[in-house]
Design a protein around this motif. Structure first.
Motif, PDB file in Angstrom:
ATOM      1  N   GLN A  17      13.818  10.694 -10.883  1.00  0.00           N
ATOM      2  CA  GLN A  17      12.881  11.098  -9.828  1.00  0.00           C
ATOM      3  C   GLN A  17      11.546  10.383 -10.024  1.00  0.00           C
ATOM      4  N   VAL A  18      10.987   9.961  -8.898  1.00  0.00           N
ATOM      5  CA  VAL A  18       9.674   9.326  -8.908  1.00  0.00           C
ATOM      6  C   VAL A  18       8.809  10.033  -7.879  1.00  0.00           C
ATOM      7  N   GLN A  19       7.654  10.484  -8.302  1.00  0.00           N
ATOM      8  CA  GLN A  19       6.685  11.042  -7.357  1.00  0.00           C
ATOM      9  C   GLN A  19       5.624   9.987  -7.070  1.00  0.00           C
ATOM     10  N   LEU A  20       5.296   9.857  -5.797  1.00  0.00           N
ATOM     11  CA  LEU A  20       4.304   8.883  -5.350  1.00  0.00           C
ATOM     12  C   LEU A  20       3.200   9.615  -4.597  1.00  0.00           C
ATOM     13  N   VAL A  21       1.970   9.343  -4.962  1.00  0.00           N
ATOM     14  CA  VAL A  21       0.832   9.982  -4.305  1.00  0.00           C
ATOM     15  C   VAL A  21      -0.104   8.903  -3.788  1.00  0.00           C
ATOM     16  N   GLU A  22      -0.315   8.892  -2.481  1.00  0.00           N
ATOM     17  CA  GLU A  22      -1.159   7.884  -1.857  1.00  0.00           C
ATOM     18  C   GLU A  22      -2.554   8.425  -1.611  1.00  0.00           C
ATOM     19  N   SER A  23      -3.491   7.508  -1.529  1.00  0.00           N
ATOM     20  CA  SER A  23      -4.847   7.863  -1.138  1.00  0.00           C
ATOM     21  C   SER A  23      -5.526   6.620  -0.583  1.00  0.00           C
ATOM     22  N   GLY A  24      -6.647   6.834   0.105  1.00  0.00           N
ATOM     23  CA  GLY A  24      -7.447   5.709   0.544  1.00  0.00           C
ATOM     24  C   GLY A  24      -7.434   5.412   2.029  1.00  0.00           C
ATOM     25  N   GLY A  25      -6.656   6.141   2.796  1.00  0.00           N
ATOM     26  CA  GLY A  25      -6.662   5.888   4.234  1.00  0.00           C
ATOM     27  C   GLY A  25      -7.947   6.385   4.878  1.00  0.00           C
ATOM     28  N   GLY A  26      -8.077   6.125   6.173  1.00  0.00           N
ATOM     29  CA  GLY A  26      -9.257   6.586   6.875  1.00  0.00           C
ATOM     30  C   GLY A  26      -9.483   5.839   8.164  1.00  0.00           C
ATOM     31  N   LEU A  27     -10.686   6.004   8.693  1.00  0.00           N
ATOM     32  CA  LEU A  27     -11.086   5.367   9.946  1.00  0.00           C
ATOM     33  C   LEU A  27     -12.049   4.228   9.641  1.00  0.00           C
ATOM     34  N   VAL A  28     -11.788   3.072  10.211  1.00  0.00           N
ATOM     35  CA  VAL A  28     -12.637   1.907   9.972  1.00  0.00           C
ATOM     36  C   VAL A  28     -12.730   1.098  11.259  1.00  0.00           C
ATOM     37  N   GLN A  29     -13.814   0.390  11.424  1.00  0.00           N
ATOM     38  CA  GLN A  29     -13.965  -0.477  12.588  1.00  0.00           C
ATOM     39  C   GLN A  29     -13.203  -1.781  12.382  1.00  0.00           C
ATOM     40  N   ALA A  30     -12.843  -2.395  13.470  1.00  0.00           N
ATOM     41  CA  ALA A  30     -12.166  -3.689  13.400  1.00  0.00           C
ATOM     42  C   ALA A  30     -13.018  -4.663  12.592  1.00  0.00           C
ATOM     43  N   GLY A  31     -12.350  -5.422  11.732  1.00  0.00           N
ATOM     44  CA  GLY A  31     -13.042  -6.346  10.852  1.00  0.00           C
ATOM     45  C   GLY A  31     -13.389  -5.763   9.501  1.00  0.00           C
ATOM     46  N   GLY A  32     -13.248  -4.447   9.374  1.00  0.00           N
ATOM     47  CA  GLY A  32     -13.576  -3.788   8.123  1.00  0.00           C
ATOM     48  C   GLY A  32     -12.454  -3.843   7.111  1.00  0.00           C
ATOM     49  N   SER A  33     -12.665  -3.140   6.004  1.00  0.00           N
ATOM     50  CA  SER A  33     -11.708  -3.150   4.897  1.00  0.00           C
ATOM     51  C   SER A  33     -11.421  -1.735   4.413  1.00  0.00           C
ATOM     52  N   LEU A  34     -10.239  -1.573   3.870  1.00  0.00           N
ATOM     53  CA  LEU A  34      -9.840  -0.341   3.196  1.00  0.00           C
ATOM     54  C   LEU A  34      -8.955  -0.725   2.023  1.00  0.00           C
ATOM     55  N   ARG A  35      -8.922   0.144   1.015  1.00  0.00           N
ATOM     56  CA  ARG A  35      -7.987  -0.048  -0.091  1.00  0.00           C
ATOM     57  C   ARG A  35      -7.163   1.212  -0.261  1.00  0.00           C
ATOM     58  N   LEU A  36      -5.871   1.032  -0.171  1.00  0.00           N
ATOM     59  CA  LEU A  36      -4.944   2.129  -0.394  1.00  0.00           C
ATOM     60  C   LEU A  36      -4.486   2.127  -1.845  1.00  0.00           C
ATOM     61  N   SER A  37      -4.272   3.322  -2.385  1.00  0.00           N
ATOM     62  CA  SER A  37      -3.761   3.460  -3.747  1.00  0.00           C
ATOM     63  C   SER A  37      -2.494   4.304  -3.728  1.00  0.00           C
ATOM     64  N   GLN A  74       3.796  10.603   0.751  1.00  0.00           N
ATOM     65  CA  GLN A  74       3.633  11.489   1.906  1.00  0.00           C
ATOM     66  C   GLN A  74       3.010  10.769   3.099  1.00  0.00           C
ATOM     67  N   GLY A  75       2.454   9.601   2.868  1.00  0.00           N
ATOM     68  CA  GLY A  75       1.835   8.827   3.933  1.00  0.00           C
ATOM     69  C   GLY A  75       0.342   9.078   4.025  1.00  0.00           C
ATOM     70  N   THR A  76      -0.371   8.040   4.420  1.00  0.00           N
ATOM     71  CA  THR A  76      -1.812   8.147   4.627  1.00  0.00           C
ATOM     72  C   THR A  76      -2.173   7.413   5.917  1.00  0.00           C
ATOM     73  N   GLN A  77      -2.978   8.060   6.737  1.00  0.00           N
ATOM     74  CA  GLN A  77      -3.316   7.499   8.055  1.00  0.00           C
ATOM     75  C   GLN A  77      -4.407   6.445   7.930  1.00  0.00           C
ATOM     76  N   VAL A  78      -4.174   5.322   8.571  1.00  0.00           N
ATOM     77  CA  VAL A  78      -5.182   4.269   8.714  1.00  0.00           C
ATOM     78  C   VAL A  78      -5.418   4.072  10.204  1.00  0.00           C
ATOM     79  N   THR A  79      -6.662   4.223  10.604  1.00  0.00           N
ATOM     80  CA  THR A  79      -7.025   4.051  12.009  1.00  0.00           C
ATOM     81  C   THR A  79      -8.121   3.000  12.108  1.00  0.00           C
ATOM     82  N   VAL A  80      -7.860   1.974  12.909  1.00  0.00           N
ATOM     83  CA  VAL A  80      -8.822   0.886  13.096  1.00  0.00           C
ATOM     84  C   VAL A  80      -9.310   0.931  14.540  1.00  0.00           C
ATOM     85  N   SER A  81     -10.591   1.158  14.696  1.00  0.00           N
ATOM     86  CA  SER A  81     -11.163   1.237  16.039  1.00  0.00           C
ATOM     87  C   SER A  81     -11.661  -0.133  16.490  1.00  0.00           C
ATOM     88  N   SER A  82     -11.583  -0.358  17.784  1.00  0.00           N
ATOM     89  CA  SER A  82     -11.998  -1.671  18.320  1.00  0.00           C
ATOM     90  C   SER A  82     -13.469  -1.673  18.693  1.00  0.00           C
TER      91      SER A  82
END
Length: 115
Positions: free
Chosen positions: A1-21, A107-115
């Motif tokens: 069994q492997v448990q995976l925990v994500e973090s780092g998603g969010g809302l960012v403007q186009a051209g921006g950056s995010l780092r998921l873990s 479990q998934g993490t939402q990434v939203t990029v606004s224009s």
């Protein structure tokens, strides 16, 4: 069994950056393939990038040159650095690990990029 925990998603403007873990419950070096998939609303889940235990990487054409997958063996963590984000990158991002011929998902993490 492997448990995976994500973090780092969010809302960012186009051209921006995010780092998921993605933190794993076993050494990432023991995982055959580990990577990131995404699923946009109304679309199928697709591979974004993955890394073989050897360190070789694979990227979807749509993210080449903008996203970078990396790992920290000591921290049992995989990262996805996402630069120059576009609205079409908006999706739920899932961490995936292939371990002993079995696929495990975070479990998934939402990434939203606004224009």
């Amino acid at each position: 069994q492997v448990q995976l925990v994500e973090s780092g998603g969010g809302l960012v403007q186009a051209g921006g950056s995010l780092r998921l873990s993605c933190s794993a419950s076993v050494s990432v070096f023991r995982i055959n393939y580990m990577g990131w998939y995404r699923q946009a609303a109304g679309k199928q889940r697709e591979l974004v990038a993955n890394m073989h235990r050897s360190g070789s990487t694979n990227y979807a054409d749509s993210v080449k040159g903008r996203f970078t997958i990396s790992r920290d063996l000591a921290e049992r963590t995989m990262y996805l650095q996402m630069n120059s984000l576009k609205p079409e990158d908006t999706a739920v991002y899932y961490c995936n690990a292939e371990y002993l011929a079995t696929d495990y998902w975070g479990q998934g993490t939402q990434v939203t990029v606004s224009s």
